[in-house]
Design a protein around this motif. Sequence first.
Motif, PDB file in Angstrom:
ATOM      1  N   ALA A 143      -9.612  -4.966  -0.344  1.00 15.03           N
ATOM      2  CA  ALA A 143     -10.854  -4.807  -0.700  1.00 15.03           C
ATOM      3  C   ALA A 143     -11.366  -5.737   0.637  1.00 15.03           C
ATOM      4  O   ALA A 143     -12.373  -6.978   0.639  1.00 15.03           O
ATOM      5  CB  ALA A 143     -11.818  -5.904  -1.468  1.00 15.03           C
ATOM      6  N   ARG A 144      -9.663  -6.190   1.030  1.00 15.11           N
ATOM      7  CA  ARG A 144     -10.645  -7.141   2.791  1.00 15.11           C
ATOM      8  C   ARG A 144      -9.120  -6.149   3.787  1.00 15.11           C
ATOM      9  O   ARG A 144      -8.318  -5.571   3.201  1.00 15.11           O
ATOM     10  CB  ARG A 144     -10.174  -8.391   1.938  1.00 15.11           C
ATOM     11  CG  ARG A 144     -10.429  -9.492   1.647  1.00 15.11           C
ATOM     12  CD  ARG A 144      -9.905 -10.756   1.549  1.00 15.11           C
ATOM     13  NE  ARG A 144     -10.382 -11.920   0.664  1.00 15.11           N
ATOM     14  CZ  ARG A 144     -11.377 -12.403  -0.299  1.00 15.11           C
ATOM     15  NH1 ARG A 144     -11.312 -10.660  -0.845  1.00 15.11           N
ATOM     16  NH2 ARG A 144     -12.105 -12.537  -0.981  1.00 15.11           N
ATOM     17  N   GLY A 145      -9.859  -6.847   5.350  1.00 18.21           N
ATOM     18  CA  GLY A 145      -9.257  -5.958   5.803  1.00 18.21           C
ATOM     19  C   GLY A 145      -9.401  -4.922   6.208  1.00 18.21           C
ATOM     20  O   GLY A 145      -9.886  -3.812   5.429  1.00 18.21           O
ATOM     21  N   PRO A 146      -8.573  -3.962   7.166  1.00 15.52           N
ATOM     22  CA  PRO A 146      -9.599  -2.790   7.491  1.00 15.52           C
ATOM     23  C   PRO A 146      -7.770  -1.557   6.568  1.00 15.52           C
ATOM     24  O   PRO A 146      -7.000  -2.471   6.442  1.00 15.52           O
ATOM     25  CB  PRO A 146      -7.953  -2.550   8.780  1.00 15.52           C
ATOM     26  CG  PRO A 146      -8.058  -4.473   9.038  1.00 15.52           C
ATOM     27  CD  PRO A 146      -8.271  -5.441   8.304  1.00 15.52           C
ATOM     28  N   ARG A 147      -8.596  -1.104   5.803  1.00 16.66           N
ATOM     29  CA  ARG A 147      -8.405   0.067   5.306  1.00 16.66           C
ATOM     30  C   ARG A 147      -8.801   1.009   5.314  1.00 16.66           C
ATOM     31  O   ARG A 147      -9.962   1.494   5.744  1.00 16.66           O
ATOM     32  CB  ARG A 147      -8.117  -0.509   4.067  1.00 16.66           C
ATOM     33  CG  ARG A 147      -9.665  -0.835   3.038  1.00 16.66           C
ATOM     34  CD  ARG A 147      -9.451  -2.436   2.382  1.00 16.66           C
ATOM     35  NE  ARG A 147     -11.222  -2.464   1.866  1.00 16.66           N
ATOM     36  CZ  ARG A 147     -12.208  -3.186   2.115  1.00 16.66           C
ATOM     37  NH1 ARG A 147     -11.493  -3.287   3.640  1.00 16.66           N
ATOM     38  NH2 ARG A 147     -13.224  -3.163   1.612  1.00 16.66           N
ATOM     39  N   ALA A 148      -8.030   2.223   4.773  1.00  9.49           N
ATOM     40  CA  ALA A 148      -8.650   3.538   5.174  1.00  9.49           C
ATOM     41  C   ALA A 148      -7.600   4.485   4.144  1.00  9.49           C
ATOM     42  O   ALA A 148      -6.764   4.668   3.707  1.00  9.49           O
ATOM     43  CB  ALA A 148      -8.297   4.370   5.811  1.00  9.49           C
ATOM     44  N   LEU A 149      -8.119   5.322   3.618  1.00 11.81           N
ATOM     45  CA  LEU A 149      -7.627   7.511   2.566  1.00 11.81           C
ATOM     46  C   LEU A 149      -8.521   8.286   3.169  1.00 11.81           C
ATOM     47  O   LEU A 149      -9.185   8.447   3.737  1.00 11.81           O
ATOM     48  CB  LEU A 149      -8.900   6.978   1.150  1.00 11.81           C
ATOM     49  CG  LEU A 149      -8.275   8.311  -0.159  1.00 11.81           C
ATOM     50  CD1 LEU A 149      -7.960   6.473  -0.769  1.00 11.81           C
ATOM     51  CD2 LEU A 149      -9.194   8.963  -0.190  1.00 11.81           C
ATOM     52  N   ALA A 150      -6.832   8.803   3.718  1.00  9.12           N
ATOM     53  CA  ALA A 150      -7.250  10.264   4.545  1.00  9.12           C
ATOM     54  C   ALA A 150      -6.879  11.400   3.419  1.00  9.12           C
ATOM     55  O   ALA A 150      -5.939  10.943   2.225  1.00  9.12           O
ATOM     56  CB  ALA A 150      -6.099  10.612   4.973  1.00  9.12           C
ATOM     57  N   ILE A 151      -7.275  12.020   3.164  1.00  5.78           N
ATOM     58  CA  ILE A 151      -7.332  13.372   2.112  1.00  5.78           C
ATOM     59  C   ILE A 151      -6.768  14.329   2.943  1.00  5.78           C
ATOM     60  O   ILE A 151      -7.322  15.219   4.191  1.00  5.78           O
ATOM     61  CB  ILE A 151      -8.403  13.841   1.137  1.00  5.78           C
ATOM     62  CG1 ILE A 151      -9.233  14.022   1.770  1.00  5.78           C
ATOM     63  CG2 ILE A 151      -8.417  12.907   0.570  1.00  5.78           C
ATOM     64  CD1 ILE A 151     -10.205  15.036   0.933  1.00  5.78           C
ATOM     65  N   SER A 152      -6.013  15.923   2.148  1.00  2.00           N
ATOM     66  CA  SER A 152      -5.750  17.055   2.648  1.00  2.00           C
ATOM     67  C   SER A 152      -6.553  17.865   1.650  1.00  2.00           C
ATOM     68  O   SER A 152      -6.687  17.971   1.069  1.00  2.00           O
ATOM     69  CB  SER A 152      -4.338  17.170   2.493  1.00  2.00           C
ATOM     70  OG  SER A 152      -4.773  19.239   2.651  1.00  2.00           O
ATOM     71  N   PRO A 153      -8.328  18.052   2.409  1.00  2.41           N
ATOM     72  CA  PRO A 153      -9.165  18.889   1.655  1.00  2.41           C
ATOM     73  C   PRO A 153      -8.146  20.574   0.961  1.00  2.41           C
ATOM     74  O   PRO A 153      -8.482  21.077   0.137  1.00  2.41           O
ATOM     75  CB  PRO A 153      -9.901  19.448   2.487  1.00  2.41           C
ATOM     76  CG  PRO A 153      -9.961  18.838   3.337  1.00  2.41           C
ATOM     77  CD  PRO A 153      -8.568  18.097   3.900  1.00  2.41           C
ATOM     78  N   ALA A 154      -7.121  21.231   1.546  1.00  2.95           N
ATOM     79  CA  ALA A 154      -6.882  22.022   1.089  1.00  2.95           C
ATOM     80  C   ALA A 154      -5.758  22.266   0.013  1.00  2.95           C
ATOM     81  O   ALA A 154      -5.107  22.963  -1.114  1.00  2.95           O
ATOM     82  CB  ALA A 154      -5.715  23.395   2.332  1.00  2.95           C
ATOM     83  N   THR A 155      -5.259  21.489   0.139  1.00  2.00           N
ATOM     84  CA  THR A 155      -3.247  20.822  -0.844  1.00  2.00           C
ATOM     85  C   THR A 155      -4.087  19.602  -1.441  1.00  2.00           C
ATOM     86  O   THR A 155      -2.906  19.905  -2.862  1.00  2.00           O
ATOM     87  CB  THR A 155      -2.317  20.706  -0.275  1.00  2.00           C
ATOM     88  OG1 THR A 155      -2.818  18.795   0.354  1.00  2.00           O
ATOM     89  CG2 THR A 155      -2.566  20.974   1.127  1.00  2.00           C
ATOM     90  N   GLY A 156      -5.173  19.058  -2.244  1.00  2.00           N
ATOM     91  CA  GLY A 156      -5.201  17.938  -2.887  1.00  2.00           C
ATOM     92  C   GLY A 156      -4.014  16.850  -2.580  1.00  2.00           C
ATOM     93  O   GLY A 156      -4.273  15.437  -3.640  1.00  2.00           O
ATOM     94  N   ARG A 157      -3.296  16.939  -1.350  1.00  2.00           N
ATOM     95  CA  ARG A 157      -2.578  15.590  -1.356  1.00  2.00           C
ATOM     96  C   ARG A 157      -3.766  14.735  -0.409  1.00  2.00           C
ATOM     97  O   ARG A 157      -4.497  14.474  -0.064  1.00  2.00           O
ATOM     98  CB  ARG A 157      -1.781  15.815  -0.151  1.00  2.00           C
ATOM     99  CG  ARG A 157      -0.748  17.232  -0.501  1.00  2.00           C
ATOM    100  CD  ARG A 157       0.001  16.653  -1.417  1.00  2.00           C
ATOM    101  NE  ARG A 157       1.027  17.500  -1.708  1.00  2.00           N
ATOM    102  CZ  ARG A 157       1.449  18.365  -2.547  1.00  2.00           C
ATOM    103  NH1 ARG A 157       0.689  18.099  -3.588  1.00  2.00           N
ATOM    104  NH2 ARG A 157       2.259  19.090  -2.224  1.00  2.00           N
ATOM    105  N   TRP A 158      -3.614  13.215  -0.337  1.00  2.00           N
ATOM    106  CA  TRP A 158      -3.779  11.918   0.086  1.00  2.00           C
ATOM    107  C   TRP A 158      -2.872  10.802   0.018  1.00  2.00           C
ATOM    108  O   TRP A 158      -1.771  11.007   0.225  1.00  2.00           O
ATOM    109  CB  TRP A 158      -4.704  11.449  -0.856  1.00  2.00           C
ATOM    110  CG  TRP A 158      -4.605  11.217  -2.193  1.00  2.00           C
ATOM    111  CD1 TRP A 158      -3.719  12.138  -3.628  1.00  2.00           C
ATOM    112  CD2 TRP A 158      -3.977   9.336  -2.732  1.00  2.00           C
ATOM    113  NE1 TRP A 158      -2.648  10.768  -4.304  1.00  2.00           N
ATOM    114  CE2 TRP A 158      -3.515   9.663  -4.133  1.00  2.00           C
ATOM    115  CE3 TRP A 158      -4.262   8.576  -2.329  1.00  2.00           C
ATOM    116  CZ2 TRP A 158      -2.857   8.793  -4.722  1.00  2.00           C
ATOM    117  CZ3 TRP A 158      -3.644   7.530  -2.568  1.00  2.00           C
ATOM    118  CH2 TRP A 158      -2.849   7.633  -4.525  1.00  2.00           C
ATOM    119  N   GLY A 159      -4.046  10.055   0.582  1.00  2.02           N
ATOM    120  CA  GLY A 159      -2.425   9.479   1.572  1.00  2.02           C
ATOM    121  C   GLY A 159      -3.738   7.561   1.965  1.00  2.02           C
ATOM    122  O   GLY A 159      -4.637   7.494   2.069  1.00  2.02           O
TER     123      GLY A 159
END
Length: 189
Positions: A143-159
């Motif tokens: 809820a605080r500070g810089p943060r991000a979520l990335a996904i791979s549309p093709a594979t369902g992977r994320w980070g």
Amino acid sequence: MRLAIMAALSLSAAGAALAEPVTGRQAERMLFAPLKAEVEILTVDFLSANDARLLRMVVSEQPYYGAVALSPEEGLASEATIAAANHHSTEAAAKAALAACEEKRKGRRSCEIAAYIRPAGWKARALSLSSDATRGFGADYGARGPRALAISPATGRWGLGQGGAAQQQALQACASTGGARDCAVVVAD
């Protein structure tokens, strides 16, 4: 019955990633609860009513978003019956399931999608995440500070990433889980 769950790592899914990331607050409003999914059995000429009931029962416990592909000439109990689950869209899951089904198909007729797995109460939204990514977002996005979520549309992977290099960390985390090559940041604060 053989029902294989797989993710095809080299497929692309159109439209699963947003052009610009949304904020965490916006994402919260767009995402579905990572709970039980609902199954839509499609009307296809090769699936009996009994097979449709069995298919619904078997795949109802799979995480959303998913799709089941079948070889029409081989039936439900074939090794070509493939369920791809835990993708970021049914379109991506369908591509993965169809590709894997085609590799195993022995009949002449091409594989077809027989079912979709979506979150309960599904309606199209600008952002969709797999059940696991939705759960991870809720538990670890912060809820605080810089943060991000990335996904791979093709594979369902994320980070996920946090701190000054949050977006780069999220991209690296996404790519490192299964070698996804199409990771994109979809949520960022």
